[in-house]
Structures are given as C-alpha cells and as structure tokens.
Design an enzyme around this catalytic site. Structure first.
Site, PDB file in Angstrom:
ATOM      1  N   GLY A   1       0.709  -1.292  -0.018  1.00 42.90           N
ATOM      2  CA  GLY A   1      -0.089  -0.011  -0.088  1.00 42.90           C
ATOM      3  C   GLY A   1       1.070   1.150   0.168  1.00 42.90           C
TER       4      GLY A   1
ATOM      5  N   GLN B   1      -7.913   1.951   5.058  1.00 40.95           N
ATOM      6  CA  GLN B   1      -8.825   1.641   6.050  1.00 40.95           C
ATOM      7  C   GLN B   1     -10.275   1.447   5.744  1.00 40.95           C
ATOM      8  OE1 GLN B   1      -7.794   0.982   9.130  1.00 40.95           O
ATOM      9  NE2 GLN B   1      -5.695   1.495   8.679  1.00 40.95           N
TER      10      GLN B   1
ATOM     11  N   ALA C   1      -3.692  -4.629   0.722  1.00 43.01           N
ATOM     12  CA  ALA C   1      -4.540  -5.865   1.165  1.00 43.01           C
ATOM     13  C   ALA C   1      -4.471  -6.473   2.554  1.00 43.01           C
ATOM     14  CB  ALA C   1      -3.844  -7.031   0.209  1.00 43.01           C
TER      15      ALA C   1
ATOM     16  N   CYS D   1       4.002   8.111  24.844  1.00 50.29           N
ATOM     17  CA  CYS D   1       4.898   7.089  25.699  1.00 50.29           C
ATOM     18  C   CYS D   1       5.284   5.890  25.265  1.00 50.29           C
ATOM     19  CB  CYS D   1       4.114   6.911  27.068  1.00 50.29           C
ATOM     20  SG  CYS D   1       3.245   8.434  27.717  1.00 50.29           S
TER      21      CYS D   1
END
Length: 459
Positions: free
Chosen positions: A69, A177, A195, A320
């Site tokens: 991607g 997404q 994918a 963090c």
C-alpha cells in the site's frame, strides 16, 4: 487471545488462505508468456484485476497491483505530481494523513515543491472549505484519506472531490482503512489501498488511476502493470488479495452492523468504568470497528504491556510508546489528549464475550499504572498561594500533567499554576487536561531550557 489491532493488519481471511494455497500451484508462471502455464497465470491475474476493480469502483484497465500500500501511495503521488508539473508544484494534504502520504509530501517538499496541510477539527475531520482555501492556481494534486487510521473518523471525500474537481485539481484517496467496508464515494482521480488491511496477504497494494487523470510514472519501468509497478508480480498473493476483498465485501454490511454495536458498547462503558478518559474521533461518521480513547495520568507503553499480559492486543498513538517521545501527528492535529492512548480495532468475528472481557480488564490495568505513577487524589480545598510554579523539567509523559494535577489544588479559584516542562507532549496534553477538568489554559511562553505553561483554576 483477542487480537484488537486489525487497523494495523487484519488476520488472514480464510478465503485468502484458500486462494493463496490454490494459486501457488496454478499461478507460478510468467503471465506475460504465451505458453500454457503463462496463459493460465494471465487468466488468474486478469480475473483478480477485474474483481479488485469492481470492489474499488473503477475500470479494470485503470487498476494496477503494487508490492504494498505504501508503494501504491508513493507511486500515485509522484506520478500524479509529475503528470501535472506544467500546472504547478503545489501539493495539498490533510494534517492527519497516513505517514506514507506525509512522507511522500516531505519528499516533494525536499525536491523544491510546496506543500500545504489542511487542518482538522477536534473530531479529526477536514472540511471541504479547508481544501477550497488551500487550493491555488499552482496546485497539482490534493490527497485525502477516506477514513483515519488512528481514530476512525470518516472524511468527506465526495465533497472534497467536488471542490477539487471545480478547481481542476485531481484528488488522490488513501482508502486503506475503508475499502473493506465499501467503495469510496465521489469523483476521485486516484486511489491507493493495501491488502493486509482487509485480510489479504501482506505485500500487495493496489493503485487505481481513472481515465482522464494526467499521470506520469516516475523511475524505471517495464511492460508490466501499465508501466506503473515494474517487476514480476506476486501472483499467488494478488489472487488471494482479490479473493479476500470480494469475500469481505460480501460480509461487510452484516459485519459492520454487528461490530458497530460492540464498538458503541466500548465507547459508552469506558467513560463509566475508568475515570478521566476522553474518547476521541467522530462519534457518528466513523469506521464501524474502531474506537480510540486516552486516559489521563497513564503511561501509554505501560498500559499496553498491562493489557498484553491480560491477553489483549491493542495499539496506541501515545507518545509514551514512541521512541521519539512525541505524540502521534493525528492526535496532535486534533488537539486531543494523547497520554494513555488506546486504539481498539476489532477484526471480523470478534464476539461480545471478547469485548466484555476487555472491559472487565481495562479498569484494573489503568488503575495499576496510575498507582505506580503516584497519581494524586482529589484536589485539596485549602489553597496555599495565589500562584504556584511547578518544575517538571526532565519529566516525561505523563508526569508533567500529574505534577499539574497535584499543584492545582494549592491555589484558589482564579489562581494560577505555571508548569515548566521540556517535554514536547506537554504542549498537547496540558491544554487537553484543562478542557477535561474545567480549568482555563492561559497559554505558553518560552522559558529555556523548556516552556512555561500557565493554567488558571476555575473551581
């Protein structure tokens, strides 16, 4: 062990596994060759391209497969910019794009181009007006994700595409997404996806460039994949990727409705079960399987380790958990709390029992981390001074905010607390703490070797 990080990589779909195994026997030959094995491989490649194009909503000859991607994004951005170099060298992106888009933008800027980042609101959404304002006569390309990878907010792609189209600017959409849940609406010009986000194998991306979009592939090319992704294709993985995309799309409507109920349960209950929590992202225009929340006074890395020991795999945008000790660019752009950040992204098949078990474990995990950090109790009622200065230099997230919480009760209503900090995260988390606790953030000023943040107590 419940795996709750499908936004990073979804578990391999059973259809993908079956297709991969079958195509290893049938799809090993060169699809460019004319002999029997090559023709068989070409048929598999063509069928996979047709299936993927149908899911994307484009023509088969507009879509190519790439090694990832990220490769698709970089190829798409570079090719679209080069195709419109005569129009200008200006690139527009949102402030919350995936790092692959921002890295491509940075490379464009380093090469002499100009880049404008469109801001987002507190939910993580851009506005079409923001894109309209950013476009100039020299804008060559605009980029916008279809949905945010960290907080799940769905972007107004169709409206932004309309704005870009009116200005004659192509829009490239990062659909990594959202593609599993449905096609991207609107008159976009190019689209990239990956994918492993929808349950296909890793190492397969796709890039669609609609006809009429000026596009000039950059770098060495060959005759494969329309010259946009050179090299021998990983045909078994491509077949598995296309098969799994078709399979997840067939299940998407029912699975989205089921997972949305589970995510709504997390969104409602986490704020009741855990004190001082902020759920971030748009509550309505969002992906069905993803929820993100941040916990005050919590070390994000410690919390993720606690949840991992309890059997839950989640991720975080908290500083963090980062070696750079800076919050994620998404949370920073949104202006929301970053410390103790947890992203839960449910894969297909997650059960209500899995979610209930997570909600049972979470309060104790957060409480344990807070106890180890020495989080203060209720604010004392007896002030000791009109103004207090707290030295938090050298302390890292979430300690500057913990020191602020300890000090705020020592001043009366209307009194001020100034926190000295050299932690970059304080610039984001101190204002967020004020918003959550009802105090007023008065601003910051340089105080070498750090920054002074001033807060007024309101009650």
């Amino acid at each position: 062990m419940p795996y709750f990080d499908s936004a990073s990589a979804a578990p391999l779909h059973p259809v993908a596994r079956q297709a991969l195994q079958a195509s290893l026997d049938e799809g090993w030959a060169d699809p460019a060759r004319l002999y029997r094995e090559g023709r068989r491989a070409r048929l598999l490649l063509d069928a996979s391209r047709e299936a993927a194009a149908e899911a994307v909503g484009c023509r088969a000859d507009e879509l190519v497969f790439t090694p990832s991607g990220t490769h698709a994004v970089h190829t798409g951005v570079a090719g679209a910019l080069a195709g419109r170099r005569r129009a200008g060298d200006h690139l527009v992106v949102s402030a919350v794009e995936h790092s692959s888009v921002l890295h491509a933008a940075a490379a464009h800027g380093a090469g002499g181009g100009t880049v404008t980042e469109v801001p987002v609101d507190r939910s993580g959404a851009v506005s079409p007006a923001g894109y309209a304002e950013a476009l100039t006569p020299r804008t060559a390309l605009a980029c916008l994700q279809s949905a945010n990878h960290e907080v799940g907010t769905v972007q107004p792609v169709a409206e932004v595409a309309e704005v870009c189209g009116a200005a004659g600017v192509p829009l490239l959409v990062d659909a990594a997404q959202s593609l599993a849940w449905g096609p991207v609406e609107g008159d976009w010009s190019a689209l990239a996806a990956s994918a492993h986000k929808w349950g296909g194998p890793p190492g397969v991306g796709l890039l669609a460039v609609r006809k009429g979009t000026r596009f000039s592939p950059q770098g060495p090319s060959d005759e494969r994949e329309s010259g946009r992704s050179p090299g021998f294709v990983n045909l078994p993985a491509i077949v598995a990727a296309a098969a799994s995309l078709r399979a997840v799309r067939a299940e998407a409507e029912a699975e989205a409705a089921r997972l949305r109920i589970l995510v709504d349960r997390i969104r409602r209950r986490v704020v009741r079960l855990v004190p001082d929590v902020e759920v971030v992202g748009d509550p309505e225009r969002r992906l069905p399987h993803l929820v993100t929340f941040s916990c005050l006074y919590v070390d994000g890395e410690a919390l993720l380790h606690e949840l991992d020991r309890a059997g839950f795999s989640v991720s975080s945008g908290s500083s963090c958990t980062s070696s750079t000790l800076t919050p994620s660019h998404v949370l920073r752009a949104m202006g929301v709390l970053s410390e103790g950040n947890v992203r839960v992204s449910l894969p297909a098949g997650t059960t209500a029992e899995d979610v209930n078990a997570f909600l049972e474990v979470l309060p104790g995990a957060v409480a344990g981390v807070r106890e180890r950090l020495g989080v203060p109790g209720p604010e004392p009622r007896t002030p000791v001074a009109e103004s207090v200065e707290v030295d938090a230099l050298g302390l890292r997230c979430p300690q500057p905010v913990i020191e602020l919480a300890r000090a705020i009760g020592s001043v009366p209503a209307g009194g001020t607390v100034t926190v000295l900090s050299d932690d970059e995260v304080a610039r984001l988390d101190i204002p967020a703490w004020c918003a959550m606790r009802g105090h007023t953030y008065l601003g910051e000023s340089p105080r070498p070797p750090g920054t002074a943040y001033t807060i007024r107590r309101e009650a």
